[in-house]
Scaffold this motif. Structure first.
Motif, mmCIF file in Angstrom:
data_model
loop_
_atom_site.group_PDB
_atom_site.id
_atom_site.type_symbol
_atom_site.label_atom_id
_atom_site.label_comp_id
_atom_site.label_asym_id
_atom_site.label_seq_id
_atom_site.Cartn_x
_atom_site.Cartn_y
_atom_site.Cartn_z
ATOM 1 N N ASN A 1 0.824 -1.200 0.000
ATOM 2 C CA ASN A 1 0.000 0.000 0.000
ATOM 3 C C ASN A 1 0.863 1.258 0.000
ATOM 4 O O ASN A 1 1.779 1.399 0.824
ATOM 5 N N TYR B 1 2.215 -2.215 -11.087
ATOM 6 C CA TYR B 1 1.636 -3.492 -11.480
ATOM 7 C C TYR B 1 2.580 -4.314 -12.342
ATOM 8 O O TYR B 1 2.502 -5.551 -12.332
ATOM 9 N N LEU C 1 4.327 -6.412 -9.898
ATOM 10 C CA LEU C 1 3.430 -7.411 -9.342
ATOM 11 C C LEU C 1 3.140 -8.518 -10.349
ATOM 12 O O LEU C 1 3.131 -9.700 -10.000
ATOM 13 N N VAL D 1 -3.391 -3.544 -2.549
ATOM 14 C CA VAL D 1 -2.465 -2.794 -3.410
ATOM 15 C C VAL D 1 -2.983 -1.378 -3.600
ATOM 16 O O VAL D 1 -3.128 -0.895 -4.735
ATOM 17 N N MET E 1 -1.563 1.649 -6.194
ATOM 18 C CA MET E 1 -0.521 1.061 -7.044
ATOM 19 C C MET E 1 -0.732 1.517 -8.489
ATOM 20 O O MET E 1 -1.835 1.414 -9.031
#
Length: 586
Positions: free
Chosen positions: A475, A482, A485, A506, A509
């Protein structure tokens, strides 16, 4: 002027005249016949004359009490019934008559007391005990409503005690207010009062109530959670708790002055858990003193360590050098005018000697600086011999808020770690050094407002560590997006481990949109909690997860979706998601 029959019988009962049992029996028979014929007043007069002849005949008293009840004269009826009990305490007739009169007068609780008192006074082999017991059960059924029975009398004592052990302290206190019978029953079970918990009180609890709770436990209280007590009463509460030799767990959530708290708390030598709430301001030196004195402590929590820790890296004299029993340590600090806002404390001053040799069994460590700021203290445990990395205790939980970490932070983490939370943290270098460290037990990984977290560091923590994550929070970490991720979810080995992820947060993000969430939903089929606050998603993402719950596809079927600050999401989409059973928090 003629005297009242009651006055005459009172004088007769008090006289020493030899009873005339023959005359009394004849008058009693006359009164019984008058009662059968409906002449209740005449019956009372005959019974009164019979008592004047024999004042020790409880049968006549019983007859006259019944006649009084027929006329609804309950006061003289109670007097006759009490006289029966006094004359023959081993006779069940007096108790039965008195309880019946009380029931007719509407005093059911008092009647129950009389039945219970009769069972205490009557011998175990008395023939009338069964009648008293049956009458008591009928009354209890009536008080409980219809055919329902009082569980505290219908159930064996061991079963009732076991059921009550599952109730909270607040529920036990509420049960005591149901009726006097339940109150007496609960007060008699001293084991119910071993844990005093005042957190659920609706108003301030007087110190006398705490005293009563301790007395009910026979001064055997083992757990105490003190809250909702007036500040002026806390010294008295602390003094009373100090008299409980078996007290092992103490949580203080109310203010207590240093002069009252510090000296007294060191008398609790048997404590295993000590939690000092934010209202108890305690110095760093005093924390060390308490840990040194209370050697049996397994959990120590101090939420308001207020003084400025020395900047000179040297062991604090009052801090213990060996804590074999300590398993959990929490040090919290709230922003205070006495704390420097520009300097950074070294970790050796915050927790001296954090190694497995000093804390061999430490499993939880939480350092919570509020409001968290990334330069409050350095998480840089002291090195061992030369450049050898220090050996930390076998931690299972590590929570750091307001810390600045060094590049080798990842390598310091013990292999036993199961939960790692870092919030409002900075780093002494631009990047994290990569070391061969496996965290095969790590299930919870939380990063909030950590500027040093980027796509590369995510790969280190979540992939190279081979962590079987179930909870992942990234966070407000603006250097991670992303793309990182997605790369994490596609990394060989990590993709299989990430399928067990059930909670993903998230917030804010970059790069998260509807297309990205479709990809996430397919790769994380077990996801149940998702936080997408302040991202670019629209109502299409909500419909994606809502349709998944309806169709039963392999796409993740969410239970909770958090979308605070997602302005592109329409109200219709939110309503549709909630209709499909998703708890949506906006």
């Amino acid at each position: 002027m003629t005297s009242r029959p009651e006055s005459r019988i009172t004088r007769a009962l008090a006289s020493k005249k030899k009873p005339d049992k023959v005359q009394a029996a004849a008058l009693q028979k006359t009164g019984q016949n008058a009662y059968k014929n409906g002449d209740v007043k005449g019956a009372i007069e005959s019974f009164t004359k019979a008592l004047a002849a024999d004042n020790e005949d409880i049968g006549v008293l019983d007859n006259r009490a019944a006649a009084y009840c027929k006329l609804k004269l309950y006061s003289p009826a109670r007097s006759d019934a009490r006289a029966m009990v006094k004359l023959a305490p081993k006779d069940d007739r007096g108790y039965l008559r008195l309880a019946k009169v009380l029931c007719l007068d509407g005093n059911f609780d008092k009647a129950q007391v009389i039945y219970e008192y009769a069972l205490q006074k009557l011998p175990a082999n008395h023939a009338g005990r069964d009648v008293v017991m049956q009458s008591l059960k009928k009354l209890q059924d009536k008080l409980a409503g219809g055919n329902r029975r009082d569980p505290f009398t219908a159930l064996p004592l061991e079963v009732a005690d076991l059921i009550l052990s599952y109730l909270s302290f607040k529920q036990i206190a509420a049960i005591m207010r149901v009726c006097q019978g339940w109150r007496r029953f609960l007060i008699g079970l001293s084991n119910l009062w071993m844990h005093v918990d005042l957190t659920g009180a609706r108003s301030r609890v007087p110190w006398t109530s705490v005293r009563d709770y301790i007395h009910r436990s026979r001064v055997q209280v083992t757990n105490a959670t003190i809250a909702n007590v007036c500040n002026s009463a806390t010294p008295k509460v602390l003094q009373m708790l100090s008299r409980c030799p078996k007290l092992e767990h103490l949580e203080f959530q109310v203010f207590c002055g240093p002069r009252d708290f510090y000296p007294k708390i060191q008398e609790f030598r048997h404590l295993k858990t000590l939690v000092c709430g934010p209202d108890i301001k305690i110095s760093h030196a005093c924390v060390g003193s308490i840990l040194s004195t209370l050697t049996k402590l397994e959990k120590a929590t101090f939420f308001h360590v207020w003084d400025r820790i020395t900047q000179v890296p040297q062991p604090t004299p009052t801090w213990p050098t060996y804590l074999p029993n300590l398993k959990s340590l929490t040090l919290g600090c709230s922003q205070d005018s006495r704390i420097s806002l520009t300097s950074t404390h070294t970790f050796g001053d915050v927790v001296p000697g954090l190694t497995s040799s000093v804390y061999p069994n430490l499993e939880e460590l939480r350092l919570l600086w509020n409001t968290a700021r990334s330069r409050h203290y350095e998480f840089c445990p002291m090195r061992g011999d030369g450049e050898e990395l220090p050996i930390l205790p076998p931690l299972r939980t590590l929570d750091l808020r307001g810390a600045v970490i060094e590049p080798r932070f990842y390598s310091l983490l013990p292999a036993t770690l199961e939960s790692l939370r870092v919030e409002s943290s900075g780093v002494t270098d631009d990047s994290l050094h990569m070391y061969d460290n496996k965290l095969r037990n790590l299930k919870t990984l939380i990063f909030n407002e950590c500027l040093w977290i980027n796509n590369d560091s995510l790969i280190i923590f979540a992939s190279r560590s081979e962590a079987p994550l179930e909870t992942l929070h990234i966070n407000f970490c603006h250097k991670a997006d992303y793309a990182g991720l997605s790369r994490l979810l596609l990394t060989p080995g990590a993709m299989e481990r990430s399928r067990g992820l059930t909670e993903l947060c998230v917030a804010c993000m970059d790069g998260l949109d509807d297309y990205a969430m479709k990809e996430v939903s397919e790769r994380l089929p077990n996801l149940s909690v998702l936080d997408l606050s302040q991202t670019k998603i629209t109502g299409c993402t909500i419909r994606l997860f809502a349709d998944a719950r309806k169709d039963g596809t392999k796409v993740a079927q969410l239970d909770v979706l958090i979308i605070r600050g997602c302005d592109a999401v329409s109200r219709d989409a939110i309503d549709y998601g909630r209709q499909m059973g998703i708890k949506i928090i906006t």
